[in-house]
Design a protein around this motif. Structure first.
Motif, PDB file in Angstrom:
ATOM      1  N   ASN A 135       0.829  -1.203   0.000  1.00 59.60           N
ATOM      2  CA  ASN A 135       0.000   0.000   0.000  1.00 59.60           C
ATOM      3  C   ASN A 135       0.871   1.263   0.000  1.00 59.60           C
ATOM      4  O   ASN A 135       0.604   2.210  -0.746  1.00 59.60           O
ATOM      5  CB  ASN A 135      -0.934  -0.023   1.209  1.00 59.60           C
ATOM      6  N   ARG A 178       2.532   1.716  -3.387  1.00 57.65           N
ATOM      7  CA  ARG A 178       1.559   2.183  -4.376  1.00 57.65           C
ATOM      8  C   ARG A 178       1.276   3.668  -4.196  1.00 57.65           C
ATOM      9  O   ARG A 178       1.251   4.437  -5.148  1.00 57.65           O
ATOM     10  CB  ARG A 178       0.263   1.385  -4.278  1.00 57.65           C
ATOM     11  N   LYS A 179       1.102   4.092  -2.957  1.00 61.02           N
ATOM     12  CA  LYS A 179       0.829   5.506  -2.690  1.00 61.02           C
ATOM     13  C   LYS A 179       2.018   6.379  -3.064  1.00 61.02           C
ATOM     14  O   LYS A 179       1.845   7.478  -3.597  1.00 61.02           O
ATOM     15  CB  LYS A 179       0.439   5.711  -1.226  1.00 61.02           C
ATOM     16  N   ASP A 195       1.905   6.666  -6.778  1.00 63.69           N
ATOM     17  CA  ASP A 195       0.789   7.524  -7.177  1.00 63.69           C
ATOM     18  C   ASP A 195       1.103   9.004  -6.989  1.00 63.69           C
ATOM     19  O   ASP A 195       0.548   9.853  -7.699  1.00 63.69           O
ATOM     20  CB  ASP A 195      -0.478   7.187  -6.380  1.00 63.69           C
ATOM     21  N   ALA A 242      -0.973  12.677  -5.758  1.00 58.93           N
ATOM     22  CA  ALA A 242      -1.993  11.629  -5.663  1.00 58.93           C
ATOM     23  C   ALA A 242      -3.367  12.196  -5.340  1.00 58.93           C
ATOM     24  O   ALA A 242      -4.359  11.488  -5.418  1.00 58.93           O
ATOM     25  CB  ALA A 242      -1.595  10.607  -4.608  1.00 58.93           C
TER      26      ALA A 242
END
Length: 164
Positions: A78, A81-82, A85, A106
């Motif tokens: 997670n 991914r953030k 992003d 993001a």
């Protein structure tokens, strides 16, 4: 009064945040339960017991260890991914009397201080927790002392707990 800081993120900071979160999440009652389960399993096994109780302790032990490992890897995926992003690994953190805002590649969010249940202080960052599984990482290198004190004061005033 409003404070603003440009937060810079990097992989080593996020690893520290992740490990700090993971370690604090598994210590305490969960770690005690795991130790009791291991001790019980070892006791029964050493005494030659091969009943369903030993099987149950073994299954519980495997499940518990699996969950502890899974929590780490789910949060790691997670975070990665953030970070991806975000594009550029930076965010603008703005703290006001009633809320704080975070703006990055993001997206953006404005969150009331009352949403923060806990602040976990780590060496290079703070974790602002919304729940037992959700938090935001605030790198301390980018936050002036005056802003740090303001953030802690606002969270405490809204009912959040601050460690240390």
């Amino acid at each position: 009064m409003e404070h603003q800081a440009k937060l810079q993120y990097d992989a080593s900071l996020l690893r520290e945040a992740l490990f700090g979160f993971w370690w604090r999440a598994i210590t305490g009652r969960l770690l005690l339960a795991l130790v009791v389960c291991i001790a019980s399993f070892a006791y029964f096994w050493a005494n030659g017991d091969r009943s369903w109780i030993v099987g149950a302790f073994g299954a519980l032990l495997l499940f518990s260890v699996g969950m502890i490992v899974a929590v780490y890897f789910v949060h790691s995926a997670n975070m990665n991914r953030k970070l991806k992003d975000m594009g550029t690994p930076e965010a603008i953190f703005t703290a006001s009397e009633t809320s704080f805002s975070v703006v990055s590649g993001a997206g953006s969010s404005t969150i009331p201080w009352s949403s923060i249940t806990d602040v976990w202080k780590l060496e290079r960052c703070w974790l602002l927790l919304f729940s037992k599984a959700q938090f935001i990482t605030v790198p301390l290198a980018d936050v002036p002392e005056e802003m740090r004190a303001f953030i802690l004061q606002r969270i405490s005033a809204a009912g959040g707990k601050v460690d240390g």
